[in-house]
Write a protein that holds these residues in place. Sequence first.
Motif, PDB file in Angstrom:
ATOM      1  N   ARG A  46      11.192  33.997 -49.988  1.00 51.93           N
ATOM      2  CA  ARG A  46      10.058  34.333 -50.862  1.00 51.93           C
ATOM      3  C   ARG A  46       9.901  33.678 -52.163  1.00 51.93           C
ATOM      4  NH1 ARG A  46      11.923  40.319 -51.809  1.00 51.93           N
ATOM      5  NH2 ARG A  46      13.474  39.998 -53.487  1.00 51.93           N
ATOM      6  N   PRO A  47       8.677  33.592 -52.507  1.00 54.32           N
ATOM      7  CA  PRO A  47       8.565  32.844 -53.860  1.00 54.32           C
ATOM      8  C   PRO A  47       9.445  33.681 -54.977  1.00 54.32           C
ATOM      9  CG  PRO A  47       6.367  32.831 -52.818  1.00 54.32           C
ATOM     10  CD  PRO A  47       7.438  33.670 -51.933  1.00 54.32           C
ATOM     11  N   ARG A  48       9.999  32.981 -55.936  1.00 57.23           N
ATOM     12  CA  ARG A  48      10.713  33.837 -57.070  1.00 57.23           C
ATOM     13  C   ARG A  48       9.666  34.871 -57.585  1.00 57.23           C
ATOM     14  NH1 ARG A  48      15.571  32.751 -56.846  1.00 57.23           N
ATOM     15  NH2 ARG A  48      16.376  30.788 -56.261  1.00 57.23           N
ATOM     16  N   GLY A  49       9.949  35.949 -57.985  1.00 56.40           N
ATOM     17  CA  GLY A  49       8.974  36.889 -58.483  1.00 56.40           C
ATOM     18  C   GLY A  49       8.342  37.812 -57.555  1.00 56.40           C
ATOM     19  N   ALA A  50       8.028  37.291 -56.314  1.00 54.91           N
ATOM     20  CA  ALA A  50       7.394  37.878 -55.230  1.00 54.91           C
ATOM     21  C   ALA A  50       8.195  39.141 -54.964  1.00 54.91           C
ATOM     22  CB  ALA A  50       7.019  37.115 -54.126  1.00 54.91           C
ATOM     23  N   ARG A  51       7.489  40.262 -54.598  1.00 56.64           N
ATOM     24  CA  ARG A  51       8.491  41.478 -54.276  1.00 56.64           C
ATOM     25  C   ARG A  51       7.895  41.921 -52.769  1.00 56.64           C
ATOM     26  NH1 ARG A  51      12.297  39.968 -55.974  1.00 56.64           N
ATOM     27  NH2 ARG A  51      12.217  39.633 -58.003  1.00 56.64           N
ATOM     28  N   GLU A  52       6.820  41.462 -52.588  1.00 61.74           N
ATOM     29  CA  GLU A  52       6.213  42.237 -51.071  1.00 61.74           C
ATOM     30  C   GLU A  52       6.339  41.091 -50.021  1.00 61.74           C
ATOM     31  OE1 GLU A  52       2.643  44.093 -52.303  1.00 61.74           O
ATOM     32  OE2 GLU A  52       3.817  45.698 -53.167  1.00 61.74           O
ATOM     33  N   THR A  53       5.324  40.013 -49.998  1.00 56.30           N
ATOM     34  CA  THR A  53       5.169  39.298 -49.050  1.00 56.30           C
ATOM     35  C   THR A  53       6.397  38.223 -48.934  1.00 56.30           C
ATOM     36  OG1 THR A  53       2.641  39.547 -49.278  1.00 56.30           O
ATOM     37  CG2 THR A  53       3.588  37.560 -48.037  1.00 56.30           C
ATOM     38  N   ALA A  54       6.690  37.648 -47.896  1.00 57.05           N
ATOM     39  CA  ALA A  54       7.862  36.753 -47.673  1.00 57.05           C
ATOM     40  C   ALA A  54       7.574  36.306 -46.283  1.00 57.05           C
ATOM     41  CB  ALA A  54       9.232  37.488 -47.704  1.00 57.05           C
ATOM     42  N   LEU A  55       8.220  35.075 -46.186  1.00 55.97           N
ATOM     43  CA  LEU A  55       8.115  34.051 -44.802  1.00 55.97           C
ATOM     44  C   LEU A  55       9.308  34.495 -44.060  1.00 55.97           C
ATOM     45  CD1 LEU A  55       7.330  30.513 -46.094  1.00 55.97           C
ATOM     46  CD2 LEU A  55       6.011  32.014 -45.070  1.00 55.97           C
ATOM     47  N   LEU A  56       9.064  34.915 -42.851  1.00 54.78           N
ATOM     48  CA  LEU A  56      10.251  35.057 -42.040  1.00 54.78           C
ATOM     49  C   LEU A  56      10.121  33.723 -40.951  1.00 54.78           C
ATOM     50  CD1 LEU A  56      12.016  36.913 -40.290  1.00 54.78           C
ATOM     51  CD2 LEU A  56      10.252  37.411 -38.864  1.00 54.78           C
ATOM     52  N   ILE A  57      11.234  32.945 -41.109  1.00 52.75           N
ATOM     53  CA  ILE A  57      11.336  31.846 -40.338  1.00 52.75           C
ATOM     54  C   ILE A  57      11.900  32.018 -39.027  1.00 52.75           C
ATOM     55  CG2 ILE A  57      12.704  29.470 -40.625  1.00 52.75           C
ATOM     56  CD1 ILE A  57      10.466  29.811 -42.892  1.00 52.75           C
ATOM     57  N   ALA A  58      11.125  31.461 -37.949  1.00 56.83           N
ATOM     58  CA  ALA A  58      11.511  31.639 -36.600  1.00 56.83           C
ATOM     59  C   ALA A  58      11.706  30.288 -36.049  1.00 56.83           C
ATOM     60  CB  ALA A  58      10.636  32.361 -36.161  1.00 56.83           C
ATOM     61  N   LYS A  59      12.975  29.826 -35.342  1.00 54.80           N
ATOM     62  CA  LYS A  59      13.312  28.683 -34.870  1.00 54.80           C
ATOM     63  C   LYS A  59      12.307  28.902 -33.611  1.00 54.80           C
ATOM     64  CE  LYS A  59      16.873  25.765 -32.907  1.00 54.80           C
ATOM     65  NZ  LYS A  59      18.258  25.388 -32.873  1.00 54.80           N
ATOM     66  N   ALA A  60      11.730  27.651 -33.301  1.00 53.05           N
ATOM     67  CA  ALA A  60      10.897  27.545 -32.007  1.00 53.05           C
ATOM     68  C   ALA A  60      11.686  27.774 -30.860  1.00 53.05           C
ATOM     69  CB  ALA A  60      10.238  26.285 -31.906  1.00 53.05           C
ATOM     70  N   ASP A  61      11.084  28.720 -29.773  1.00 58.30           N
ATOM     71  CA  ASP A  61      11.974  28.768 -28.574  1.00 58.30           C
ATOM     72  C   ASP A  61      10.907  28.378 -27.337  1.00 58.30           C
ATOM     73  OD1 ASP A  61      13.545  29.604 -26.564  1.00 58.30           O
ATOM     74  OD2 ASP A  61      13.335  31.909 -27.004  1.00 58.30           O
ATOM     75  N   GLY A  62      11.084  27.294 -26.854  1.00 58.95           N
ATOM     76  CA  GLY A  62      10.194  27.147 -25.762  1.00 58.95           C
ATOM     77  C   GLY A  62       9.147  26.036 -26.089  1.00 58.95           C
ATOM     78  N   ALA A  63       8.405  25.617 -25.071  1.00 59.88           N
ATOM     79  CA  ALA A  63       7.479  24.463 -25.099  1.00 59.88           C
ATOM     80  C   ALA A  63       6.292  25.083 -26.043  1.00 59.88           C
ATOM     81  CB  ALA A  63       7.154  23.921 -23.853  1.00 59.88           C
ATOM     82  N   ALA A  64       5.813  26.117 -25.729  1.00 64.14           N
ATOM     83  CA  ALA A  64       4.718  26.832 -26.622  1.00 64.14           C
ATOM     84  C   ALA A  64       4.900  27.028 -27.943  1.00 64.14           C
ATOM     85  CB  ALA A  64       4.229  27.933 -25.926  1.00 64.14           C
ATOM     86  N   GLN A  65       5.925  27.258 -28.325  1.00 65.68           N
ATOM     87  CA  GLN A  65       6.193  27.497 -29.731  1.00 65.68           C
ATOM     88  C   GLN A  65       6.584  26.250 -30.507  1.00 65.68           C
ATOM     89  OE1 GLN A  65       9.181  30.339 -30.435  1.00 65.68           O
ATOM     90  NE2 GLN A  65       8.242  32.121 -29.334  1.00 65.68           N
ATOM     91  N   THR A  66       7.161  25.286 -29.650  1.00 65.80           N
ATOM     92  CA  THR A  66       7.442  23.776 -30.387  1.00 65.80           C
ATOM     93  C   THR A  66       6.170  23.261 -30.543  1.00 65.80           C
ATOM     94  OG1 THR A  66       9.476  23.905 -29.417  1.00 65.80           O
ATOM     95  CG2 THR A  66       8.444  21.734 -29.821  1.00 65.80           C
ATOM     96  N   ALA A  67       5.308  23.370 -29.608  1.00 64.68           N
ATOM     97  CA  ALA A  67       3.904  22.740 -29.760  1.00 64.68           C
ATOM     98  C   ALA A  67       2.947  23.254 -30.857  1.00 64.68           C
ATOM     99  CB  ALA A  67       3.259  22.882 -28.440  1.00 64.68           C
ATOM    100  N   ALA A  68       3.259  24.532 -31.510  1.00 62.71           N
ATOM    101  CA  ALA A  68       2.584  25.224 -32.281  1.00 62.71           C
ATOM    102  C   ALA A  68       3.228  24.717 -33.852  1.00 62.71           C
ATOM    103  CB  ALA A  68       2.586  26.651 -32.289  1.00 62.71           C
ATOM    104  N   ILE A  69       4.219  24.291 -33.918  1.00 60.86           N
ATOM    105  CA  ILE A  69       4.900  23.833 -35.157  1.00 60.86           C
ATOM    106  C   ILE A  69       3.795  22.948 -36.137  1.00 60.86           C
ATOM    107  CG2 ILE A  69       6.607  22.653 -36.276  1.00 60.86           C
ATOM    108  CD1 ILE A  69       8.644  23.652 -34.151  1.00 60.86           C
TER     109      ILE A  69
END
Length: 130
Positions: A46-69
């Motif tokens: 999350r950005p420094r100073g942010a307390r609520e919203t953050a990024l959840l990093i997900a490694k692509a799994d399979g062709a459909a997710q890889t295509a969405a990167i």
Amino acid sequence: MQQTLARITLVVPDYDDAIAFYRDSLGFELVEDLDMGDGKRWVVLRPRGARETALLIAKADGAAQTAAIGNQTGGRVAFFLHTDDFARDHAAMRARGVAFREEPRHEPYGTVAVFADPFGNLWDLLQPAG
């Protein structure tokens, strides 16, 4: 009732590359990096100073997710990183190699410039007006 947007999933090709960019180039805080087994991790930044919203990093799994990167919003700006000092953060990000797609511009809603992460996602660095 009070609700909060807590996590936004971002699909990437590699956990460590994502951590390196968001932490080292954008200055985000690494909140969690937990091994989930079978090559999966729970990675939250999350950005420094942010307390609520953050990024959840997900490694692509399979062709459909890889295509969405990098195209999870069909080529539109996906993320809006607000700042209280556009000039400071723009200069610091450029010095750390962030690829801005345009020069800063002034709009009725604030000062903004579009940049891309290494995975192709578009971001606005934005200092809101007022």
